[in-house]
Design an enzyme around this catalytic site. Structure first.
Site, PDB file in Angstrom:
ATOM      1  N   SER A   1       0.721  -1.262  -0.073  1.00  0.00           N
ATOM      2  CA  SER A   1      -0.101   0.024   0.123  1.00  0.00           C
ATOM      3  C   SER A   1       0.858   1.197   0.083  1.00  0.00           C
ATOM      4  O   SER A   1       1.504   1.390  -1.080  1.00  0.00           O
ATOM      5  CB  SER A   1      -0.857  -0.066   1.127  1.00  0.00           C
ATOM      6  OG  SER A   1      -1.777   1.039   1.182  1.00  0.00           O
TER       7      SER A   1
ATOM      8  N   HIS B   1      -7.743  -5.462  -0.095  1.00  0.00           N
ATOM      9  CA  HIS B   1      -6.334  -4.717   0.179  1.00  0.00           C
ATOM     10  C   HIS B   1      -5.863  -5.333   1.397  1.00  0.00           C
ATOM     11  O   HIS B   1      -4.639  -5.264   1.501  1.00  0.00           O
ATOM     12  CB  HIS B   1      -6.851  -3.149   0.489  1.00  0.00           C
ATOM     13  CG  HIS B   1      -5.765  -2.470   0.605  1.00  0.00           C
ATOM     14  ND1 HIS B   1      -5.058  -2.052  -0.830  1.00  0.00           N
ATOM     15  CD2 HIS B   1      -5.234  -1.662   1.110  1.00  0.00           C
ATOM     16  CE1 HIS B   1      -4.113  -1.161  -0.552  1.00  0.00           C
ATOM     17  NE2 HIS B   1      -4.077  -0.872   0.822  1.00  0.00           N
TER      18      HIS B   1
END
Length: 392
Positions: A165, A365
């Site tokens: 990320s 995610h």
């Protein structure tokens, strides 16, 4: 049902407002590593602009004897996270342990402002000037300082870089703005890569993005403050309300899904209390604002200071000259397939070595860190790619 989602939405800003004066969680990365019998070290480095960062190291495996010198793997966490991300799953699943068992000297970074990096040579974290940074500074100052330190300590020439990320965003910032740094990077493995964001599906960002992403918005007067620090309170709430036996566990799960993408099958609900003991780990509000600007503008560019300041420049992704491997998924609310494919097109063809799409269409995610089938879905591919570049 409307009341349920109202409660979810109401809890998030309350958590975000928790002050750093509340004692931090009692759970540390060192605790998590040492309980499994692995060696653990803590190192400090000061950046060129005075921030004092803490790095965590697993110098060798507790399970496998490997010859010295060992190649260096450098792991960098995402926003509101810390080095604990890489070890929460434990041996055999956590990426730090997998790399250690494969013979790597593992270093885990901690960005300025998180639980382990809240000190400065001249400033204190209780005043706004300490928090006057976003992920641009993390990429330009923190990552090179930590990598250079790790290489100096190990007497190695290069690291294998692995980021998740924001850890991918900051690497793209550094490698595009400082192309000469490529000599320190053997290969870069970007997990759930975040650069372009205009197609992201997170309802929280879609709701607040247009407001926070407008540099001339009144809301941005709240910049330069701390966001969602790690606290003992969150640790206790997680233990009391997010255990498998708790009737509130679904609420805990859906708070995670709002950001990451819904995936009930791969969420390790048993791990939620441990996640909340270490995450969120704190950040500057400017990091969130910068991401909101990416969402609104559709560009991967520097922080926009707004009216009266120069127009922000795009990060020159075509200048990156490091072997890059991407790992992405269909159900990632933060790094959509369309945006990742846009990133692919911006990179040089010779630079992008592989773009691996997770087979599971529901993978989100945060599954990239804590998913139940993470080794089969992601980490086997990551380890294979790192090993493929080991002797090049």
């Amino acid at each position: 049902m409307k009341l349920y989602w109202f409660l979810v939405a109401a809890i998030i800003p309350v958590i975000a407002a928790l002050p750093s004066l509340i004692p931090p969680s009692s759970v540390t990365t060192g605790d998590l590593v040492e309980k499994h019998g692995y060696p653990f070290e803590e190192h400090e480095v000061q950046t060129s602009d005075g921030y004092i960062l803490t790095m965590h190291r697993i110098p060798y495996s507790a399970r496998v004897e490997t010859p010295e010198p060992r190649p260096v793997a450098f792991l960098m966490h995402g926003i509101l996270c810390s080095s604990s991300d890489w070890v929460l799953l434990g041996p055999g699943l956590g990426l730090a342990y997998l790399l250690s068992d494969a013979g790597y000297d593992v270093w885990m970074g901690n960005a300025r402002g998180n639980t382990y990096s809240k000190r400065h040579a001249t400033m204190i974290p209780y005043l706004p000037n300490f928090w006057n940074f976003d992920w641009h500074e993390i990429g330009m100052n923190d990552i090179p300082a930590m990598i250079d330190y790790a290489l100096y300590e190990t007497k190695q020439d290069q690291v294998s870089y692995i980021g998740h990320s924001q850890g991918t965003t900051t690497f793209l910032v550094l490698s595009s703005m400082n192309p000469k740094f490529k000599n320190r990077i053997r290969s870069a493995h970007l997990i759930a890569p975040v650069a372009f964001m205009d197609n992201m599906k997170s309802p929280i960002v879609k709701l607040g993005g247009p407001l926070f992403g407008n540099p001339n918005s009144w809301i941005n007067i709240f910049g330069n403050t701390e966001l969602m620090p790690n606290t003992r309170l969150l640790e206790q709430l997680g233990q009391q309300n997010c255990m498998d036996t708790s009737t509130y566990q679904a609420l805990c799960s859906n708070m995670i899904f709002l950001f990451a993408g819904f995936d009930h099958d791969n969420l390790n609900t048993t791990l939620i209390p441990e996640i909340l003991a270490t995450t969120p780990a704190g950040a500057s509000t400017n990091q969130i604002i910068h991401y909101a600007q990416e969402y609104v503008s559709g560009k991967f560019r520097q922080f926009d200071l707004g009216r009266g300041h120069r127009k922000p420049k795009d990060y020159p992704l075509d200048k990156i000259d490091v072997p890059i491997f991407l790992y992405y998924s269909e159900n990632d609310y933060m790094a959509s397939v369309v945006d990742v494919e846009k990133l692919m097109r911006k990179l040089k063809k010779k630079t992008l070595k592989r773009a691996y799409k997770v087979p599971d269409p529901n993978w989100n995610h945060l599954n990239f860190l804590w998913g139940l089938n993470i080794k089969e879905q992601v980490y086997n591919a990551v380890m294979e790619d790192i090993e493929s570049m080991r002797y090049q």
